[in-house]
Design an enzyme around this catalytic site. Structure first.
Site, PDB file in Angstrom:
ATOM      1  N   ARG A 245       0.847  -1.186   0.000  1.00  0.00           N
ATOM      2  CA  ARG A 245       0.000   0.000   0.000  1.00  0.00           C
ATOM      3  C   ARG A 245       0.890   1.247   0.000  1.00  0.00           C
ATOM      4  O   ARG A 245       2.038   1.197   0.438  1.00  0.00           O
ATOM      5  CB  ARG A 245      -0.910   0.004   1.228  1.00  0.00           C
ATOM      6  CG  ARG A 245      -1.835  -1.212   1.308  1.00  0.00           C
ATOM      7  CD  ARG A 245      -2.572  -1.242   2.637  1.00  0.00           C
ATOM      8  NE  ARG A 245      -3.506  -2.362   2.708  1.00  0.00           N
ATOM      9  CZ  ARG A 245      -3.185  -3.578   3.167  1.00  0.00           C
ATOM     10  NH1 ARG A 245      -1.949  -3.808   3.600  1.00  0.00           N
ATOM     11  NH2 ARG A 245      -4.084  -4.541   3.197  1.00  0.00           N
ATOM     12  N   HIS A 361      -3.027   3.365  -6.698  1.00  0.00           N
ATOM     13  CA  HIS A 361      -3.463   2.124  -6.044  1.00  0.00           C
ATOM     14  C   HIS A 361      -3.669   1.007  -7.062  1.00  0.00           C
ATOM     15  O   HIS A 361      -3.578  -0.176  -6.706  1.00  0.00           O
ATOM     16  CB  HIS A 361      -4.753   2.359  -5.250  1.00  0.00           C
ATOM     17  CG  HIS A 361      -5.150   1.197  -4.394  1.00  0.00           C
ATOM     18  ND1 HIS A 361      -4.500   0.888  -3.216  1.00  0.00           N
ATOM     19  CD2 HIS A 361      -6.106   0.246  -4.562  1.00  0.00           C
ATOM     20  CE1 HIS A 361      -5.049  -0.187  -2.679  1.00  0.00           C
ATOM     21  NE2 HIS A 361      -6.028  -0.595  -3.464  1.00  0.00           N
ATOM     22  N   ARG A 364      -0.912  -1.505  -7.309  1.00  0.00           N
ATOM     23  CA  ARG A 364      -1.022  -2.617  -6.348  1.00  0.00           C
ATOM     24  C   ARG A 364      -1.923  -3.698  -6.922  1.00  0.00           C
ATOM     25  O   ARG A 364      -1.636  -4.891  -6.812  1.00  0.00           O
ATOM     26  CB  ARG A 364      -1.555  -2.089  -5.023  1.00  0.00           C
ATOM     27  CG  ARG A 364      -1.904  -3.152  -3.987  1.00  0.00           C
ATOM     28  CD  ARG A 364      -2.275  -2.462  -2.679  1.00  0.00           C
ATOM     29  NE  ARG A 364      -3.074  -3.297  -1.796  1.00  0.00           N
ATOM     30  CZ  ARG A 364      -2.562  -4.185  -0.951  1.00  0.00           C
ATOM     31  NH1 ARG A 364      -1.271  -4.371  -0.890  1.00  0.00           N
ATOM     32  NH2 ARG A 364      -3.366  -4.879  -0.166  1.00  0.00           N
ATOM     33  N   HIS A 387      -3.715  -9.233   3.170  1.00  0.00           N
ATOM     34  CA  HIS A 387      -5.168  -9.287   3.316  1.00  0.00           C
ATOM     35  C   HIS A 387      -5.548 -10.298   4.391  1.00  0.00           C
ATOM     36  O   HIS A 387      -4.984 -11.387   4.445  1.00  0.00           O
ATOM     37  CB  HIS A 387      -5.831  -9.705   2.002  1.00  0.00           C
ATOM     38  CG  HIS A 387      -5.977  -8.595   1.020  1.00  0.00           C
ATOM     39  ND1 HIS A 387      -6.201  -8.787  -0.324  1.00  0.00           N
ATOM     40  CD2 HIS A 387      -5.943  -7.252   1.184  1.00  0.00           C
ATOM     41  CE1 HIS A 387      -6.279  -7.623  -0.938  1.00  0.00           C
ATOM     42  NE2 HIS A 387      -6.132  -6.683  -0.037  1.00  0.00           N
ATOM     43  N   TYR A 396      -8.514 -10.949  -7.337  1.00  0.00           N
ATOM     44  CA  TYR A 396      -7.354 -11.120  -8.208  1.00  0.00           C
ATOM     45  C   TYR A 396      -7.308 -12.530  -8.803  1.00  0.00           C
ATOM     46  O   TYR A 396      -6.788 -12.725  -9.886  1.00  0.00           O
ATOM     47  CB  TYR A 396      -6.079 -10.812  -7.424  1.00  0.00           C
ATOM     48  CG  TYR A 396      -6.157  -9.459  -6.769  1.00  0.00           C
ATOM     49  CD1 TYR A 396      -6.160  -8.298  -7.533  1.00  0.00           C
ATOM     50  CD2 TYR A 396      -6.282  -9.327  -5.397  1.00  0.00           C
ATOM     51  CE1 TYR A 396      -6.260  -7.053  -6.953  1.00  0.00           C
ATOM     52  CE2 TYR A 396      -6.376  -8.083  -4.802  1.00  0.00           C
ATOM     53  CZ  TYR A 396      -6.372  -6.948  -5.589  1.00  0.00           C
ATOM     54  OH  TYR A 396      -6.480  -5.717  -5.009  1.00  0.00           O
TER      55      TYR A 396
END
Length: 439
Positions: A245, A361, A364, A387, A396
């Site tokens: 992040r 972002h 990422r 996560h 993803y």
């Protein structure tokens, strides 16, 4: 004979002496009570209590003297013996204002500095402050719905977040205190809007189109990195290939980068140790916080092809000292880089690459998609991204499934090309030939 001069025989004479405190104690000492208890408080007053009906009952008031408290207990005892006793009515709940309770709620919640600042801003804002003059018991479901309906529907996210804050505060007020067992201030929470109400669009408004993030291609990543100033190029590499992040990226320091070299000094492997992040609760106030979840504390393996550029960046642009920032602010090596400072150069770079829609972002997201396309499992993706929510990592893997369809198409094209050049095996050809022979 003068009585004053009469000799004392001692038979009927009572000696006179001053009364002592010990005598007072003997005279006032009473036997231990068989019903109820009287306790002296720090204030000097007395509190009476008794057990009946399976629970202990306190007198509704405190008493000036111990005798008054005992008399009150005697009356309660008489009521029990004569079967006239009734349980006392429950005490009236305290009239607590939403504003006072909400401020206390904000102070006692375990929140990050940025989240706390955002909640405080919303609490003091025009939406939530609507409830400040009311006591908790005055807020009803009808009031909540009427308040939500008058919020500007042109800002659905803002009004929903305001409702979520109000709902969280009232939900806590409707539960007993876990530490003290104090009763709940509300029998139930009045904030009970349905999903249908929360997601309702204003009349005539078009449905918000669902946007799907498009990851950057390798060519676009290269173009963005080339268009960025040298001191920012390594940030693009780490964001796209290790997927930290932005708040984690800008708090990375020299000890957080571990790189192994071979005998010739060439970097062969590396690990990024991610354990902290920097947040900005106020525009000019940076706060470094430890990642609270185990998922946030992670080691991310660095793809070998970006090790050399990272080492070059550390030598040229990282802040000096053993604990220097890898990506410090331009104006000071001890200050953290701000999001706005990065975007001043990133907007131009993404435009050069033909991707003006690509947010930082989204890099990422690109890194996560690339990892999924390599065959990373769900657990591996969650570890790499930090996560703790399976749903987030599944996004993803869905992207990897789309890529898998493209791989299957290319495999078929490869097989068809082999048949045309060498006359080799073709499943479609053999199936047709066998079908002509019959069963």
């Amino acid at each position: 004979m003068n009585p004053s001069t009469a000799p004392a025989t001692g038979r009927h004479v009572v000696p006179i002496r001053p009364a002592s405190e010990a005598d007072d104690d003997k005279e006032t000492k009473r036997p231990r009570r068989s019903f109820g208890k009287v306790m002296k408080l720090r204030s000097g007053r007395y509190q009476a209590s008794y057990a009946a009906g399976g629970k202990r009952h306190l007198a509704p008031v405190t008493f000036q003297t111990k005798g008054d408290a005992a008399a009150w207990l005697d009356m309660r005892h008489a009521e029990l013996l004569e079967h006239r006793w009734k349980p006392p009515p429950p005490a009236e709940p305290d009239k607590v204002h939403f504003k006072d309770y909400g401020l206390q709620w904000l102070e006692t919640r375990d929140l990050g500095p940025k989240t706390r600042a955002e909640y405080k801003r919303m609490f003091d804002g025009p939406r939530v402050s609507y409830f400040h003059p009311f006591t908790l018991d005055e807020i009803t479901p009808v009031m909540i719905k009427a308040w939500f309906d008058i919020q500007d529907p042109a800002h659905p996210t803002a009004r929903r977040r305001a409702y979520e804050l109000v709902r969280a505060i009232l939900a806590t007020a409707s539960k007993p205190d876990e530490d003290t067992d104090a009763p709940a201030l509300l029998a139930s929470s009045p904030a009970r809007l349905t999903s249908k109400t929360l997601n309702r669009r204003p009349p005539g408004a078009d449905a918000k189109p669902k946007t799907r993030i498009k990851p950057a291609s390798l060519a676009e990543l290269a173009a963005i990195m080339d268009a960025m100033p040298d001191r920012y190029a390594a940030m693009v590499l780490l964001a796209a290939w290790c997927a930290p992040r932005f708040s984690e990226l800008t708090e990375l320091r020299r000890p957080d980068l571990s790189i192994v070299r071979n005998a010739k000094g060439k970097p062969t492997s590396g690990v990024l140790h991610i354990s902290r992040a920097v947040v900005w609760p106020e525009p000019d106030k940076a706060v470094v916080k430890e990642n609270k979840t185990e998922a946030g504390l992670r080691d991310v393996s660095i793809p070998p092809h970006i090790l050399a550029p990272l080492l070059d960046h550390v030598d040229k642009w990282a802040a000096p000292g053993p604990d220097g920032l890898l990506f410090p602010a331009v104006e000071s090596p001890i200050k953290h880089m701000k999001h706005g400072a990065l975007y001043k150069v990133y907007r131009r770079a993404r435009k050069v690459a033909g991707r003006p829609d690509l947010r930082w972002h989204d890099l990422r997201h690109t890194g996560a998609t690339l990892a999924a396309q390599t065959g990373a499992t769900l657990a591996e993706l969650m570890n790499r991204l930090g996560h703790s929510d399976v749903k987030a990592a599944l996004i993803y893997q869905h992207a990897a499934a789309d890529r898998d369809a493209e791989i299957a198409r290319r495999l078929s094209a490869m097989a068809e090309e082999a048949v045309q050049t060498s006359g080799g095996y073709s499943p479609s050809t053999e199936t047709t030939a066998n079908s002509d022979k019959g069963p």
